[in-house]
Design a protein around this motif. Structure first.
Motif, PDB file in Angstrom:
ATOM      1  N   MET A   1       0.809  -1.181   0.000  1.00 13.33           N
ATOM      2  CA  MET A   1       0.000   0.000   0.000  1.00 13.33           C
ATOM      3  C   MET A   1       0.867   1.265   0.000  1.00 13.33           C
ATOM      4  SD  MET A   1      -3.484   0.270   2.154  1.00 13.33           S
ATOM      5  CE  MET A   1      -3.374  -1.389   2.729  1.00 13.33           C
ATOM      6  N   ALA A   2       2.007   1.196   0.656  1.00 15.00           N
ATOM      7  CA  ALA A   2       2.908   2.350   0.663  1.00 15.00           C
ATOM      8  C   ALA A   2       3.343   2.697  -0.757  1.00 15.00           C
ATOM      9  CB  ALA A   2       4.123   2.071   1.547  1.00 15.00           C
ATOM     10  N   GLU A   3       3.609   1.668  -1.548  1.00 14.09           N
ATOM     11  CA  GLU A   3       4.011   1.903  -2.939  1.00 14.09           C
ATOM     12  C   GLU A   3       2.864   2.529  -3.742  1.00 14.09           C
ATOM     13  OE1 GLU A   3       6.692   2.464  -5.640  1.00 14.09           O
ATOM     14  OE2 GLU A   3       7.162   1.519  -3.723  1.00 14.09           O
ATOM     15  N   THR A   4       1.642   2.119  -3.463  1.00 16.23           N
ATOM     16  CA  THR A   4       0.475   2.707  -4.128  1.00 16.23           C
ATOM     17  C   THR A   4       0.371   4.184  -3.791  1.00 16.23           C
ATOM     18  OG1 THR A   4      -0.719   0.613  -4.073  1.00 16.23           O
ATOM     19  CG2 THR A   4      -2.040   2.602  -4.354  1.00 16.23           C
ATOM     20  N   ALA A   5       0.608   4.543  -2.540  1.00 18.20           N
ATOM     21  CA  ALA A   5       0.571   5.954  -2.135  1.00 18.20           C
ATOM     22  C   ALA A   5       1.653   6.742  -2.871  1.00 18.20           C
ATOM     23  CB  ALA A   5       0.742   6.075  -0.626  1.00 18.20           C
ATOM     24  N   ARG A   6       2.848   6.173  -2.967  1.00 19.04           N
ATOM     25  CA  ARG A   6       3.926   6.851  -3.698  1.00 19.04           C
ATOM     26  C   ARG A   6       3.570   7.001  -5.172  1.00 19.04           C
ATOM     27  NH1 ARG A   6       6.740   3.258  -0.422  1.00 19.04           N
ATOM     28  NH2 ARG A   6       7.722   4.304   1.336  1.00 19.04           N
ATOM     29  N   ASP A   7       2.997   5.945  -5.755  1.00 16.51           N
ATOM     30  CA  ASP A   7       2.607   5.989  -7.167  1.00 16.51           C
ATOM     31  C   ASP A   7       1.532   7.043  -7.418  1.00 16.51           C
ATOM     32  OD1 ASP A   7       4.380   3.940  -7.680  1.00 16.51           O
ATOM     33  OD2 ASP A   7       2.834   2.374  -7.775  1.00 16.51           O
ATOM     34  N   THR A   8       0.732   7.334  -6.394  1.00 23.70           N
ATOM     35  CA  THR A   8      -0.326   8.333  -6.504  1.00 23.70           C
ATOM     36  C   THR A   8       0.228   9.748  -6.422  1.00 23.70           C
ATOM     37  OG1 THR A   8      -1.822   6.765  -5.451  1.00 23.70           O
ATOM     38  CG2 THR A   8      -2.565   9.017  -5.530  1.00 23.70           C
ATOM     39  N   GLY A   9       1.483   9.877  -5.957  1.00 28.18           N
ATOM     40  CA  GLY A   9       2.116  11.190  -5.919  1.00 28.18           C
ATOM     41  C   GLY A   9       2.532  11.677  -4.550  1.00 28.18           C
ATOM     42  N   PHE A  10       2.301  10.884  -3.518  1.00 33.78           N
ATOM     43  CA  PHE A  10       2.745  11.278  -2.181  1.00 33.78           C
ATOM     44  C   PHE A  10       4.229  10.997  -2.038  1.00 33.78           C
ATOM     45  CE2 PHE A  10      -1.799  10.636  -1.558  1.00 33.78           C
ATOM     46  CZ  PHE A  10      -2.130  11.794  -0.875  1.00 33.78           C
ATOM     47  N   ALA A  11       5.012  12.051  -1.818  1.00 35.32           N
ATOM     48  CA  ALA A  11       6.463  11.908  -1.714  1.00 35.32           C
ATOM     49  C   ALA A  11       6.875  11.307  -0.373  1.00 35.32           C
ATOM     50  CB  ALA A  11       7.135  13.263  -1.902  1.00 35.32           C
ATOM     51  N   THR A  12       6.172  11.664   0.677  1.00 36.55           N
ATOM     52  CA  THR A  12       6.479  11.151   2.009  1.00 36.55           C
ATOM     53  C   THR A  12       5.370  10.207   2.431  1.00 36.55           C
ATOM     54  OG1 THR A  12       7.573  13.227   2.572  1.00 36.55           O
ATOM     55  CG2 THR A  12       6.950  11.786   4.399  1.00 36.55           C
ATOM     56  N   VAL A  13       5.738   8.965   2.704  1.00 42.83           N
ATOM     57  CA  VAL A  13       4.773   7.954   3.124  1.00 42.83           C
ATOM     58  C   VAL A  13       5.240   7.385   4.454  1.00 42.83           C
ATOM     59  CG1 VAL A  13       3.728   5.731   2.559  1.00 42.83           C
ATOM     60  CG2 VAL A  13       4.176   7.392   0.747  1.00 42.83           C
ATOM     61  N   GLN A  14       4.360   7.396   5.412  1.00 43.53           N
ATOM     62  CA  GLN A  14       4.686   6.871   6.737  1.00 43.53           C
ATOM     63  C   GLN A  14       3.778   5.678   7.021  1.00 43.53           C
ATOM     64  OE1 GLN A  14       3.887   9.596   9.929  1.00 43.53           O
ATOM     65  NE2 GLN A  14       5.382   8.630  11.247  1.00 43.53           N
ATOM     66  N   VAL A  15       4.374   4.536   7.333  1.00 43.83           N
ATOM     67  CA  VAL A  15       3.619   3.333   7.657  1.00 43.83           C
ATOM     68  C   VAL A  15       3.492   3.244   9.176  1.00 43.83           C
ATOM     69  CG1 VAL A  15       3.572   0.810   7.540  1.00 43.83           C
ATOM     70  CG2 VAL A  15       4.427   2.140   5.594  1.00 43.83           C
ATOM     71  N   ILE A  16       2.264   3.136   9.654  1.00 40.35           N
ATOM     72  CA  ILE A  16       2.008   2.985  11.086  1.00 40.35           C
ATOM     73  C   ILE A  16       1.517   1.566  11.300  1.00 40.35           C
ATOM     74  CG2 ILE A  16       0.642   3.777  13.048  1.00 40.35           C
ATOM     75  CD1 ILE A  16       0.444   6.498  11.660  1.00 40.35           C
ATOM     76  N   ASP A  17       2.362   0.737  11.882  1.00 37.42           N
ATOM     77  CA  ASP A  17       1.977  -0.661  12.058  1.00 37.42           C
ATOM     78  C   ASP A  17       2.280  -1.197  13.460  1.00 37.42           C
ATOM     79  OD1 ASP A  17       4.715  -0.827  11.930  1.00 37.42           O
ATOM     80  OD2 ASP A  17       4.768  -2.230  10.245  1.00 37.42           O
ATOM     81  N   GLU A  18       2.598  -0.318  14.397  1.00 39.80           N
ATOM     82  CA  GLU A  18       2.951  -0.808  15.731  1.00 39.80           C
ATOM     83  C   GLU A  18       1.765  -1.354  16.522  1.00 39.80           C
ATOM     84  OE1 GLU A  18       3.144   3.790  16.285  1.00 39.80           O
ATOM     85  OE2 GLU A  18       3.585   2.378  14.702  1.00 39.80           O
ATOM     86  N   ASP A  19       0.560  -1.158  16.030  1.00 46.06           N
ATOM     87  CA  ASP A  19      -0.619  -1.659  16.733  1.00 46.06           C
ATOM     88  C   ASP A  19      -1.118  -2.998  16.187  1.00 46.06           C
ATOM     89  OD1 ASP A  19      -0.503   0.677  18.182  1.00 46.06           O
ATOM     90  OD2 ASP A  19      -2.179   1.629  17.165  1.00 46.06           O
ATOM     91  N   LEU A  20      -0.376  -3.608  15.287  1.00 49.87           N
ATOM     92  CA  LEU A  20      -0.820  -4.881  14.709  1.00 49.87           C
ATOM     93  C   LEU A  20      -1.079  -5.899  15.815  1.00 49.87           C
ATOM     94  CD1 LEU A  20       1.563  -5.238  11.650  1.00 49.87           C
ATOM     95  CD2 LEU A  20      -0.863  -4.683  11.626  1.00 49.87           C
ATOM     96  N   GLY A  21      -2.210  -6.568  15.740  1.00 51.57           N
ATOM     97  CA  GLY A  21      -2.561  -7.579  16.725  1.00 51.57           C
ATOM     98  C   GLY A  21      -3.207  -7.040  17.986  1.00 51.57           C
ATOM     99  N   ARG A  22      -3.372  -5.729  18.070  1.00 53.72           N
ATOM    100  CA  ARG A  22      -4.010  -5.128  19.247  1.00 53.72           C
ATOM    101  C   ARG A  22      -5.468  -4.839  18.940  1.00 53.72           C
ATOM    102  NH1 ARG A  22       0.225  -0.979  22.057  1.00 53.72           N
ATOM    103  NH2 ARG A  22       2.027  -2.348  21.943  1.00 53.72           N
ATOM    104  N   SER A  23      -6.318  -5.139  19.890  1.00 49.17           N
ATOM    105  CA  SER A  23      -7.750  -4.940  19.719  1.00 49.17           C
ATOM    106  C   SER A  23      -8.114  -3.460  19.732  1.00 49.17           C
ATOM    107  CB  SER A  23      -8.497  -5.651  20.848  1.00 49.17           C
ATOM    108  OG  SER A  23      -9.866  -5.318  20.823  1.00 49.17           O
ATOM    109  N   GLY A  24      -9.138  -3.118  18.971  1.00 50.25           N
ATOM    110  CA  GLY A  24      -9.668  -1.761  18.985  1.00 50.25           C
ATOM    111  C   GLY A  24     -10.768  -1.592  20.011  1.00 50.25           C
ATOM    112  N   SER A  25     -10.857  -2.481  20.965  1.00 46.88           N
ATOM    113  CA  SER A  25     -11.939  -2.455  21.951  1.00 46.88           C
ATOM    114  C   SER A  25     -11.807  -1.318  22.952  1.00 46.88           C
ATOM    115  CB  SER A  25     -11.979  -3.781  22.721  1.00 46.88           C
ATOM    116  OG  SER A  25     -10.817  -3.908  23.535  1.00 46.88           O
TER     117      SER A  25
END
Length: 70
Positions: A1-25
């Motif tokens: 998805m980061a590559e898709t954002a770059r391909d769309t024209g966003f020069a700076t892309v930040q991936v936020i993934d530190e919450d993987l596996g954590r519930s949104g409860s």
């Protein structure tokens, strides 16, 4: 998805993934989500790319609440 954002024209892309596996409860801290909401609220985000938006928050209160305090 980061590559898709770059391909769309966003020069700076930040991936936020530190919450993987954590519930949104709301029972555990999710610093990545808190950072995302804070950056959206301050207008410093141009777009949010995600696979499933309903997975970001389990209730509207998370989206409509105040940004986290420092």
């Amino acid at each position: 998805m980061a590559e898709t954002a770059r391909d769309t024209g966003f020069a700076t892309v930040q991936v936020i993934d530190e919450d993987l596996g954590r519930s949104g409860s709301g029972q555990i801290a999710r610093p990545g989500f808190q950072r995302l909401v804070a950056e959206v609220c301050t207008g410093s985000v141009g777009a949010v790319y995600c696979i499933e938006a309903s997975r970001l928050a389990r209730n509207g209160r998370d989206w409509h609440g105040n940004p986290p305090r420092k």
